[in-house]
Structure formats: structure tokens, C-alpha cells
Scaffold this active site. Structure first.
Site, PDB file in Angstrom:
ATOM      1  N   HIS A 143      33.858  68.613  31.407  1.00  0.00           N
ATOM      2  CA  HIS A 143      32.537  67.982  31.570  1.00  0.00           C
ATOM      3  C   HIS A 143      31.460  69.024  31.822  1.00  0.00           C
ATOM      4  O   HIS A 143      31.767  70.165  32.177  1.00  0.00           O
ATOM      5  CB  HIS A 143      32.551  66.974  32.736  1.00  0.00           C
ATOM      6  CG  HIS A 143      33.214  65.673  32.400  1.00  0.00           C
ATOM      7  ND1 HIS A 143      34.576  65.493  32.517  1.00  0.00           N
ATOM      8  CD2 HIS A 143      32.717  64.495  31.930  1.00  0.00           C
ATOM      9  CE1 HIS A 143      34.889  64.255  32.134  1.00  0.00           C
ATOM     10  NE2 HIS A 143      33.779  63.633  31.775  1.00  0.00           N
ATOM     11  N   LYS A 147      28.238  67.796  36.837  1.00  0.00           N
ATOM     12  CA  LYS A 147      29.108  66.725  37.336  1.00  0.00           C
ATOM     13  C   LYS A 147      29.546  67.007  38.767  1.00  0.00           C
ATOM     14  O   LYS A 147      29.954  68.122  39.094  1.00  0.00           O
ATOM     15  CB  LYS A 147      30.324  66.557  36.415  1.00  0.00           C
ATOM     16  CG  LYS A 147      31.182  65.358  36.792  1.00  0.00           C
ATOM     17  CD  LYS A 147      32.097  64.933  35.660  1.00  0.00           C
ATOM     18  CE  LYS A 147      33.045  63.812  36.080  1.00  0.00           C
ATOM     19  NZ  LYS A 147      32.343  62.589  36.493  1.00  0.00           N
TER      20      LYS A 147
HETATM   21  N1  LIG Z   1      31.949  54.864  33.631  1.00  0.00           N
HETATM   22  C1  LIG Z   1      31.412  55.656  32.676  1.00  0.00           C
HETATM   23  O1  LIG Z   1      31.590  55.420  31.458  1.00  0.00           O
HETATM   24  C2  LIG Z   1      30.572  56.820  33.074  1.00  0.00           C
HETATM   25  C3  LIG Z   1      30.407  57.114  34.392  1.00  0.00           C
HETATM   26  N2  LIG Z   1      29.559  58.107  34.759  1.00  0.00           N
HETATM   27  C4  LIG Z   1      29.382  58.283  36.188  1.00  0.00           C
HETATM   28  O2  LIG Z   1      28.100  57.756  36.531  1.00  0.00           O
HETATM   29  C5  LIG Z   1      27.555  58.475  37.621  1.00  0.00           C
HETATM   30  C6  LIG Z   1      26.166  58.967  37.253  1.00  0.00           C
HETATM   31  O3  LIG Z   1      26.244  59.891  36.194  1.00  0.00           O
HETATM   32  P1  LIG Z   1      24.928  60.607  35.627  1.00  0.00           P
HETATM   33  O4  LIG Z   1      23.969  59.598  35.105  1.00  0.00           O
HETATM   34  O5  LIG Z   1      25.395  61.685  34.732  1.00  0.00           O
HETATM   35  O6  LIG Z   1      24.372  61.244  36.988  1.00  0.00           O
HETATM   36  P2  LIG Z   1      22.883  61.678  37.361  1.00  0.00           P
HETATM   37  O7  LIG Z   1      22.998  62.538  38.570  1.00  0.00           O
HETATM   38  O8  LIG Z   1      22.172  62.191  36.154  1.00  0.00           O
HETATM   39  O9  LIG Z   1      22.186  60.300  37.752  1.00  0.00           O
HETATM   40  C7  LIG Z   1      22.445  59.596  38.915  1.00  0.00           C
HETATM   41  C8  LIG Z   1      21.138  59.018  39.401  1.00  0.00           C
HETATM   42  O10 LIG Z   1      21.420  58.174  40.519  1.00  0.00           O
HETATM   43  C9  LIG Z   1      20.425  58.439  41.492  1.00  0.00           C
HETATM   44  N3  LIG Z   1      20.851  58.062  42.830  1.00  0.00           N
HETATM   45  C10 LIG Z   1      21.433  58.802  43.792  1.00  0.00           C
HETATM   46  N4  LIG Z   1      21.609  58.082  44.904  1.00  0.00           N
HETATM   47  C11 LIG Z   1      21.124  56.842  44.637  1.00  0.00           C
HETATM   48  C12 LIG Z   1      20.999  55.647  45.398  1.00  0.00           C
HETATM   49  N5  LIG Z   1      21.390  55.588  46.688  1.00  0.00           N
HETATM   50  N6  LIG Z   1      20.462  54.570  44.807  1.00  0.00           N
HETATM   51  C13 LIG Z   1      20.032  54.621  43.526  1.00  0.00           C
HETATM   52  N7  LIG Z   1      20.088  55.737  42.774  1.00  0.00           N
HETATM   53  C14 LIG Z   1      20.641  56.833  43.312  1.00  0.00           C
HETATM   54  C15 LIG Z   1      20.191  59.934  41.374  1.00  0.00           C
HETATM   55  O11 LIG Z   1      18.980  60.308  41.983  1.00  0.00           O
HETATM   56  P3  LIG Z   1      18.858  61.759  42.692  1.00  0.00           P
HETATM   57  O12 LIG Z   1      18.917  62.751  41.579  1.00  0.00           O
HETATM   58  O13 LIG Z   1      17.552  61.670  43.391  1.00  0.00           O
HETATM   59  O14 LIG Z   1      20.043  61.882  43.620  1.00  0.00           O
HETATM   60  C16 LIG Z   1      20.166  60.103  39.870  1.00  0.00           C
HETATM   61  O15 LIG Z   1      18.875  59.877  39.320  1.00  0.00           O
HETATM   62  C17 LIG Z   1      28.570  59.583  37.932  1.00  0.00           C
HETATM   63  O16 LIG Z   1      29.412  59.146  38.973  1.00  0.00           O
HETATM   64  C18 LIG Z   1      29.356  59.722  36.640  1.00  0.00           C
HETATM   65  O17 LIG Z   1      30.647  60.231  36.826  1.00  0.00           O
HETATM   66  C19 LIG Z   1      28.868  58.841  33.862  1.00  0.00           C
HETATM   67  C20 LIG Z   1      29.003  58.608  32.528  1.00  0.00           C
HETATM   68  C21 LIG Z   1      29.912  57.587  32.014  1.00  0.00           C
HETATM   69  O1  LIG Z   2      29.990  62.396  34.898  1.00  0.00           O
HETATM   70  C1  LIG Z   2      30.083  62.191  33.670  1.00  0.00           C
HETATM   71  O2  LIG Z   2      29.295  62.692  32.858  1.00  0.00           O
HETATM   72  C2  LIG Z   2      31.149  61.308  33.201  1.00  0.00           C
HETATM   73  N1  LIG Z   2      31.879  60.698  34.095  1.00  0.00           N
HETATM   74  C3  LIG Z   2      32.915  59.769  33.860  1.00  0.00           C
HETATM   75  C4  LIG Z   2      34.198  60.209  34.517  1.00  0.00           C
HETATM   76  O3  LIG Z   2      34.167  60.805  35.611  1.00  0.00           O
HETATM   77  O4  LIG Z   2      35.259  59.937  33.969  1.00  0.00           O
HETATM   78  C5  LIG Z   2      33.039  59.348  32.428  1.00  0.00           C
HETATM   79  C6  LIG Z   2      32.592  60.320  31.400  1.00  0.00           C
HETATM   80  O5  LIG Z   2      33.641  61.153  31.034  1.00  0.00           O
HETATM   81  C7  LIG Z   2      31.340  61.089  31.755  1.00  0.00           C
END
Ligand SMILES: NC(=O)C1=CN([C@@H]2O[C@H](COP(=O)(O)OP(=O)(O)OC[C@H]3O[C@@H](n4cnc5c(N)ncnc54)[C@H](OP(=O)(O)O)[C@@H]3O)[C@@H](O)[C@H]2O)C=CC1
Ligand SMILES: O=C(O)C1=N[C@H](C(=O)O)C[C@H](O)C1
Length: 250
Positions: A143, A147
Site C-alpha cells: 500500500h 496508510k
Molecule cells: N474497505 C475498503 O474497501 C477500504 C478501506 N479503506 C480504509 O478507509 C480508511 C480511510 O482511508 P483513506 O480515505 O485513504 O484515509 P484518509 O486519511 O485519506 O482519510 C480519512 C479522513 O477521515 C478523517 N477523519 C479522521 N478522524 C475523523 C473523525 N473522528 N470523524 C470524521 N472524519 C475523521 C481524516 O481527517 P484528518 O486528516 O483531519 O485526520 C481524513 O480526512 C482507512 O482505514 C483505510 O484503510 C481505504 C480504502 C478502501
Molecule cells: O488504506 C487503504 O488505502 C486501503 N485499505 C484497505 C485495507 O486495509 O485492506 C483496503 C484497500 O486495500 C486500501
């Protein structure tokens, strides 16, 4: 029209969903929640879920594991279904997810892509045969360098799929740096690579005597997760309390 609260609306996934939902005739963003406010969205954004005074049919969460408790409390209190996509939840938080599902509809999935969810089914079929033939199992995930959690939620979910089909016979090994012994046949090694802008790569390697089978999944865009999350939200809106996963949707 399915009304959605985007929890984590200003992150990488939140912005991907914002773009996808602009083009969606059946769903729209009712509100966003994010600590970061430097993005101008065309929907109201609240700094925390407790301050969100907009009602919606469903929440989609791509935020941070630290935010999971508050989000689950909100969804239970308001009886709002939730698609939980954030990874890296603690054991206590996973137990809280199960409790919350008694009060509202909860769909949790570490990976919303069609490919990974199909791969989980394929692994359940393949793993017992390969394990009986003495193949060792290793998972390698890669990744981007932003992350927070390791190993990925997907790597753990892939390992769990294999383990479920094998009556829980495996334990997981994340680090062999201190070991001075050979691997045992009942371990699944899980390794994490972090670098650059890799969206999400997962390899499940079955290594036997003189032959290796590798199941590979490559996500080339976050759109694959975003589309799956929207499909899940449309499915979950209006559903009774309970625990759902992507196999209910796909
Ligand atoms: N299930 C799936 O298919 C996937 C899961 N994911 C997961 O999703 C999550 C987010 O990924 P990603 O978008 O890349 O991460 P990012 O860090 O880009 O985005 C997360 C956002 O959430 C905000 N945030 C933090 N704390 C809070 C809160 N208490 N309430 C609301 N918003 C909050 C952050 O703000 P700030 O920067 O101010 O902290 C940030 O803008 C990760 O855990 C990732 O592993 C990602 C891709 C696919
Ligand atoms: O953090 C990410 O970017 C992603 N998180 C998920 C995970 O932890 O499996 C899914 C995806 O691979 C992207």
C-alpha cells in the site's frame, strides 16, 4: 434517492465517493463529517458525527479507527444503517460492531472491491485442497506510504477466509525477524510493504514442492472501493438491524 452521510468525506476515499455520487442518479450526499475543513464541498460538512444534525438513510465510513466508537454510538442512537469500511479496528471495537448490529444494520468490509470479495470465495474452495497437499500459505500486501494500519484489513480478511475453510487451523505470523526456527505448516505469514502511491495490492501465495500458485489482486484506482461502497449503501438503506457483509451485496 438514497441520502448518505460521508464519514471521512475529505480524505482520499471520501473525495473519491464525493465524485462518484455527483454522477449517481439514485444516491446523494446529505452531509459530510471530517476534522479537515480545507475542501469546499457542495454539501454541509460537520467536524464530528455528534455535531451532524442532518438525517440520512445510511452512513458510509472511510475515516480513522479512532473515530469508530463515536460513529457506532451515533448509528445506534439514531438507528442509521452504516457501511463500515475503515480498517485497523481493535478487538474491543470489533466487539462493539457486533453489539451495534443488534440495534441497527451494519455492513463491515475491509475491501469493497468485487475482485477481493470474489477472491475470498475462491480461497475458501482452493485452500483446503492445497493445504492437504502440503502447500505453505503466505500473504503479501502493498500500500501507499500514507496508510496507518498494517497489515491491511484485506490481508487479514483473506487469511480469515482461508482459516474459516480450514476449521481455524492456522495462526498468523507477522514478523520473523526474531525467529531462529523453520516455519510451521499451520502458519499463514502476512507481510506488509509501504511505499509511494500504491492503491492496494494483495498476493496470496500457495507454495508447494516444486510448484507455486499465486492469487493476485491489484487495485489500480480507489474507484473500485468507492463503487462497492455505494452499492453496499443502496443495499443497506432500510434494512433491519443485523450484521451484513459484501457477500450479501455482490
Ligand atoms: N474497505 C475498503 O474497501 C477500504 C478501506 N479503506 C480504509 O478507509 C480508511 C480511510 O482511508 P483513506 O480515505 O485513504 O484515509 P484518509 O486519511 O485519506 O482519510 C480519512 C479522513 O477521515 C478523517 N477523519 C479522521 N478522524 C475523523 C473523525 N473522528 N470523524 C470524521 N472524519 C475523521 C481524516 O481527517 P484528518 O486528516 O483531519 O485526520 C481524513 O480526512 C482507512 O482505514 C483505510 O484503510 C481505504 C480504502 C478502501
Ligand atoms: O488504506 C487503504 O488505502 C486501503 N485499505 C484497505 C485495507 O486495509 O485492506 C483496503 C484497500 O486495500 C486500501
Amino acid at each position: 434517492m438514497v441520502k448518505i452521510i460521508l464519514h471521512g468525506c475529505n480524505g482520499r476515499m471520501g473525495q473519491m465517493l464525493t465524485g462518484l455520487l455527483k454522477e449517481d442518479p439514485q444516491a446523494e450526499v446529505a452531509a459530510g463529517v471530517d476534522g479537515y475543513t480545507g475542501i469546499a464541498n457542495d454539501y454541509p460538512v460537520f467536524p464530528s458525527i455528534d455535531e451532524c444534525n442532518v438525517q440520512a438513510d445510511v452512513v458510509i465510513d472511510f475515516s480513522n479507527a479512532k473515530a469508530a466508537d463515536g460513529l457506532l454510538d451515533y448509528c445506534v442512537r439514531t438507528k442509521t444503517p452504516v457501511v463500515l469500511c475503515t480498517t485497523g479496528l481493535s478487538e474491543e471495537q470489533l466487539a462493539k460492531v457486533e453489539e451495534a448490529a443488534k440495534e441497527t444494520a451494519v455492513l463491515k468490509s475491509a475491501n469493497m472491491s468485487l475482485g477481493i470479495n470474489l477472491l475470498m470465495k475462491l480461497l475458501k474452495e482452493a485452500a483446503p485442497t492445497l493445504a492437504a497437499a502440503g502447500f505453505d500459505i503466505e500473504i503479501v500486501e502493498k500500500h501507499h506510504n500514507q496508510k496507518l494500519d498494517a497489515p491491511s484489513g484485506t490481508a487479514l480478511a483473506l487469511a480469515d477466509s482461508i482459516n474459516e475453510a480450514s476449521d481455524g487451523a492456522y495462526h498468523y505470523v507477522y514478523d520473523r525477524s526474531q525467529e531462529r526456527k523453520k516455519r510451521d505448516s499451520r502458519e499463514i505469514g502476512i507481510s506488509a510493504v509501504r511505499g509511494g502511491t500504491i492503491v492496494g495490492d494483495h498476493d496470496v501465495i500457495f507454495a508447494g514442492t516444486d510448484e507455486v500458485i499465486t492469487f493476485e489482486h491489484r487495485a489500480y484506482s480507489r474507484a473500485v472501493f468507492g463503487k462497492g461502497a455505494i452499492q453496499a449503501a443502496k443495499f443497506l438503506a432500510g434494512k433491519p438491524a443485523g450484521r451484513y457483509d459484501m457477500s450479501d451485496v455482490i
